[in-house]
Design a protein around this motif. Structure first.
Motif, PDB file in Angstrom:
ATOM      1  N   ASP A 231       0.830  -1.212   0.000  1.00 59.30           N
ATOM      2  CA  ASP A 231       0.000   0.000   0.000  1.00 59.30           C
ATOM      3  C   ASP A 231       0.860   1.257   0.000  1.00 59.30           C
ATOM      4  O   ASP A 231       0.600   2.205  -0.767  1.00 59.30           O
ATOM      5  N   LYS A 232       1.893   1.291   0.848  1.00 60.12           N
ATOM      6  CA  LYS A 232       2.777   2.460   0.879  1.00 60.12           C
ATOM      7  C   LYS A 232       3.522   2.633  -0.435  1.00 60.12           C
ATOM      8  O   LYS A 232       3.666   3.753  -0.941  1.00 60.12           O
ATOM      9  N   GLY A 234       2.564   1.640  -3.372  1.00 58.74           N
ATOM     10  CA  GLY A 234       1.609   2.115  -4.373  1.00 58.74           C
ATOM     11  C   GLY A 234       1.329   3.599  -4.239  1.00 58.74           C
ATOM     12  O   GLY A 234       1.278   4.323  -5.248  1.00 58.74           O
ATOM     13  N   ASN A 235       1.159   4.083  -3.008  1.00 59.89           N
ATOM     14  CA  ASN A 235       0.920   5.522  -2.804  1.00 59.89           C
ATOM     15  C   ASN A 235       2.121   6.362  -3.224  1.00 59.89           C
ATOM     16  O   ASN A 235       1.961   7.430  -3.834  1.00 59.89           O
ATOM     17  N   HIS A 236       3.326   5.887  -2.922  1.00 61.17           N
ATOM     18  CA  HIS A 236       4.529   6.622  -3.328  1.00 61.17           C
ATOM     19  C   HIS A 236       4.650   6.684  -4.847  1.00 61.17           C
ATOM     20  O   HIS A 236       4.994   7.735  -5.406  1.00 61.17           O
ATOM     21  N   LYS A 238       2.214   6.539  -7.030  1.00 56.04           N
ATOM     22  CA  LYS A 238       1.200   7.459  -7.536  1.00 56.04           C
ATOM     23  C   LYS A 238       1.636   8.909  -7.379  1.00 56.04           C
ATOM     24  O   LYS A 238       1.452   9.741  -8.279  1.00 56.04           O
ATOM     25  N   LYS A 239       2.226   9.235  -6.229  1.00 58.32           N
ATOM     26  CA  LYS A 239       2.706  10.603  -6.011  1.00 58.32           C
ATOM     27  C   LYS A 239       3.795  10.978  -7.006  1.00 58.32           C
ATOM     28  O   LYS A 239       3.787  12.085  -7.567  1.00 58.32           O
TER      29      LYS A 239
END
Length: 410
Positions: A231-232, A234-236, A238-239
């Motif tokens: 999850d982390k 994936g968020n990184h 995306k950013k």
């Protein structure tokens, strides 16, 4: 009158000055726009020149570029392998996680998402270890029994072989003549030269083996960290995509990644279903034709069939080898039965099961597997089927968008 003349002259001079200022402003604006156009053209020409020179330099030093890229891939190989392994682990883990959320959703005390993530990860690892232990538990005893049968057959055939070698022309005189013709010095020299050639190759093989083991260990560790922190990560990602790409490109990239993840999950699920079907078919075929190792062949085929098209042929080779050790006369029958079932599965069952899971027709499924295998081997076969599904879906979306625009224009 003189005042009227002065006023009219003043108005004329101010009008002339205003017109001059307007013309000067327009000329200045045109010159600025022309400068902007010239700057854009200069940048474009400079970019084309840089790209052309870079391509020419790359073609002139192609071997150097290949070695450089090979060195980068060697350094990043544990990360690449770990990412691929994490992608495979994430598919069953996501399914287990969704089922756990539904299960715990009915209870009053629902655990946190992090706890569910950890539980699903450990359940996935336990299931994989159970499968590996089951396959090993079936394969190792059968191999031991085959080796024992081979030893018994050699002992039974040994007297016949000894009688054959004791006959003509393999007598004592023939052996003495053969030994007398041997050049011992030349043989020792060949052995020495062979050792000089063999030792570096053995050292290189040992070094390569150690390198593979170390790479595999790092890949497993990286895959565990990536799976636990998916999850982390994936968020990184995306950013970073949204920060360094234009909004349109960022949306297209995220849309493609989302589609590929869903398509790969469906593909892997369909591949596992197809592997189970093929294993059951092999077990039934070997049982009906009364071939040995029906249980072992069924399980081995189901495990190896995770690799599309290729894995079943690996299990076929192992099955023929085991059958040959037990009874060489059954090897041809084993090969015929296995290849017949494999042909039926490849032509009718596999394209339908896996193709429908990713939304591909049997024709496109076969083409994707063929092109991917030709370009990148086994990994190409695995990834080209979901990739082809995503590309075709994007083409359909673009075609529908263009047709909708044409209807709006009309």
């Amino acid at each position: 009158m003189s005042g009227v003349r002065i006023l009219s002259r003043t108005l004329k001079d101010s009008r002339t000055m205003f017109l001059s200022l307007f013309v000067f402003h327009m000329n200045e604006t045109n010159s600025e726009s022309e400068m902007n156009v010239l700057e854009k053209k200069t940048k474009q020409n400079l970019l084309v020149t840089i790209v052309g020179v870079s391509l020419f330099a790359a073609f002139m030093n192609f071997s150097v570029i290949v070695r450089f890229l090979g060195g980068i891939i060697d350094v990043l190989l544990p990360i690449i392998a770990g990412s691929i392994l994490a992608l495979f682990l994430n598919v069953p883990m996501t399914g287990i996680k969704n089922r756990l959320k539904k299960l715990f959703g009915k209870s009053k005390k629902q655990p946190s998402d992090k706890a569910i993530h950890l539980i699903s990860f450990f359940i996935t690892i336990i299931c994989i270890m159970i499968v590996l232990a089951g396959v090993s538990g079936l394969l190792v005893p059968e191999l031991v029994n085959s080796a024992r049968n081979l030893y018994v057959q050699i002992n039974e055939k040994l007297p016949q072989w000894m009688n054959y070698f004791e006959g003509e022309p393999f007598g004592v005189e023939w052996v003495e003549a053969f030994i007398s013709e041997i050049d011992v010095e030349k043989m020792l020299q060949n052995i020495t030269n062979g050792m000089d050639f063999l030792l570096p190759n053995v050292a290189s093989a040992l070094s390569s083996t150690i390198g593979v083991v170390v790479t595999a260990a790092f890949a497993i560790i990286i895959s565990i960290y990536m799976t636990l922190g998916i999850d982390k990560i994936g968020n990184h990602c995306k950013k970073l995509i949204c920060a360094y790409l234009k909004p349109a490109w960022a949306n297209h990239t995220l849309h493609f990644c989302s589609m590929f993840h869903k398509s790969f999950a469906k593909f892997l699920s369909g591949q596992c279903t197809e592997a189970v079907i093929l294993g059951i078919l092999m077990f039934l075929a070997f049982t009906i034709v009364q071939l040995p190792y029906a249980n072992l062949v069924g399980v081995l085929t189901a495990v190896c069939a995770i690799i599309p098209y290729v894995g079943a042929f690996i299990s076929c080779s192992v099955s023929i080898f085991l059958t040959t050790l037990l009874d060489p006369g059954l090897a041809i029958r084993c090969a015929i039965v296995y290849l017949a079932v494999q042909f039926i599965e490849n032509q009718f069952i596999y394209p339908k099961v896996v193709g429908e899971s990713v939304g591909l027709s049997p024709f496109y499924t076969l083409i994707a597997a063929m092109i991917g295998g030709k370009l990148f081997g086994i990994m190409g076969i695995i990834f080209f089927i979901p990739l082809t599904s995503v590309i075709l879906e994007l083409v359909k979306e673009d075609a529908n968008r263009r047709l909708q625009k044409q209807k709006n224009v009309e």
